[in-house]
Write a protein that holds these residues in place. Structure first.
Motif, short mmCIF file in Angstrom:
data_model
loop_
_atom_site.label_atom_id
_atom_site.label_comp_id
_atom_site.label_asym_id
_atom_site.label_seq_id
_atom_site.Cartn_x
_atom_site.Cartn_y
_atom_site.Cartn_z
N ASP A 116 0.83 -1.20 0.00
CA ASP A 116 0.00 0.00 0.00
C ASP A 116 0.87 1.26 0.00
O ASP A 116 0.48 2.29 -0.55
CB ASP A 116 -0.91 0.00 1.24
CG ASP A 116 -1.80 -1.23 1.31
OD1 ASP A 116 -2.67 -1.37 0.41
OD2 ASP A 116 -1.62 -2.06 2.22
N TYR A 117 2.04 1.16 0.64
CA TYR A 117 2.98 2.27 0.73
C TYR A 117 4.35 1.77 0.32
O TYR A 117 4.64 0.57 0.38
CB TYR A 117 3.04 2.84 2.15
CG TYR A 117 1.75 3.49 2.59
CD1 TYR A 117 1.54 4.86 2.42
CD2 TYR A 117 0.75 2.73 3.18
CE1 TYR A 117 0.34 5.45 2.81
CE2 TYR A 117 -0.45 3.31 3.57
CZ TYR A 117 -0.65 4.67 3.38
OH TYR A 117 -1.82 5.26 3.77
N ASP A 145 -1.83 9.89 2.69
CA ASP A 145 -1.16 9.67 1.40
C ASP A 145 0.35 9.67 1.56
O ASP A 145 1.06 8.95 0.85
CB ASP A 145 -1.58 10.76 0.40
CG ASP A 145 -3.03 10.65 0.00
OD1 ASP A 145 -3.50 9.53 -0.24
OD2 ASP A 145 -3.71 11.70 -0.05
N ARG A 151 2.11 6.68 -0.49
CA ARG A 151 1.13 5.71 -0.99
C ARG A 151 1.56 5.28 -2.38
O ARG A 151 1.83 6.12 -3.26
CB ARG A 151 -0.26 6.36 -1.04
CG ARG A 151 -1.38 5.36 -1.29
CD ARG A 151 -2.71 6.04 -1.46
NE ARG A 151 -3.18 6.71 -0.26
CZ ARG A 151 -3.81 6.10 0.75
NH1 ARG A 151 -4.01 4.79 0.70
NH2 ARG A 151 -4.24 6.80 1.78
#
Length: 250
Positions: free
Chosen positions: A83-84, A111, A157
């Motif tokens: 996700d990141y 984010d 992100r």
């Protein structure tokens, strides 16, 4: 509980001295939802043998010739599925074993997360905080006076992370962060040290080229006239910083 998957990417080429310190800082994190990717540039100095000791804790590994640092980093981005994403390249470290857990505990679903960086020398000794202190609040305009957040201290992100622009050989990380920050809606300062940065990379060895690239990146993002003015501010701040520190040391 917010528990995103983090892709940690380490790129390395012939750095047997430092690679184990970096790997250990990743695999010893208390946070467990980590995808660890190592991209090696076909090392021949013993680096591969060190990596092999940790192969059970490395999610993805490639060793092949690349066309420079940002080509290797783009390979890492292509392999990342988390996700990141964060880059913790050979010689750099997470600040401590609880760093990643603390970052994601600071806020849900940002984010970008960022924090402060400690500089270290070749022996791992602390050289203190970076000259550019991480700002209290950060937006894409925040780099107009210099790179106030180090590459090792920013979690982005993955859906916002575009490939590195390879026209820049030394400073593409600045451009990469600005582009991601332009798209970010929620940016969180975790208000802690999150990384240790090994001083003396290629941007220091090729300082003139690095400065020219940075000027071009800032010109494209902030405009020519503001960038020229901002560089006068940067020069003044740098001079004042050295003068103040010389007085302190005296």
């Amino acid at each position: 509980m917010f528990n995103p998957r983090l892709s940690v990417v380490t790129i390395v080429y012939n750095n047997v001295r430092d690679i184990e310190r970096t790997i250990r800082s990743v695999v010893n994190q208390t946070y467990t939802n980590i995808e660890y990717i190592i991209v090696d540039g076909l090392s021949n100095d013993g680096t591969l043998q060190v990596i092999d000791k940790y192969k059970s804790q490395v999610t993805k590994f490639i060793s092949e010739k690349d066309e420079g640092i940002y080509d290797a980093m783009n390979k890492g981005l292509t392999l990342a599925t988390g996700d990141y994403v964060i880059f913790m390249n050979s010689g750099d470290e997470f600040y401590d074993g609880k760093t990643v857990a603390a970052v994601f505990a600071s806020a849900d679903d940002a984010d970008i997360y960022y924090g402060e960086t400690e500089m270290i020398d070749d022996d791992g000794n602390s050289l203190g905080q970076r000259r550019h202190k991480a700002p209290e609040k950060f937006t894409w305009r925040g780099f107009k006076y210099g790179m106030s957040i180090s590459h090792q201290a920013i979690y982005i992100r993955r859906s916002l992370a575009e490939p590195y622009d390879r026209r820049y050989q030394l400073s593409s990380d600045i451009d990469w962060i600005i582009r991601a920050a332009k798209k970010a809606k929620k940016i969180i300062n975790v208000n802690r040290y999150v990384a240790k940065y090994l001083v003396g990379g290629m941007s220091k060895k090729k300082h003139r080229q690095s400065l020219m690239e940075r000027f071009d990146i800032m010109k494209r993002n902030y405009g020519l006239i503001p960038t020229v003015f901002n560089h006068f501010v940067i020069a003044f701040n740098l001079g004042w910083y050295w003068l103040r520190n010389r007085r302190t040391n005296d």
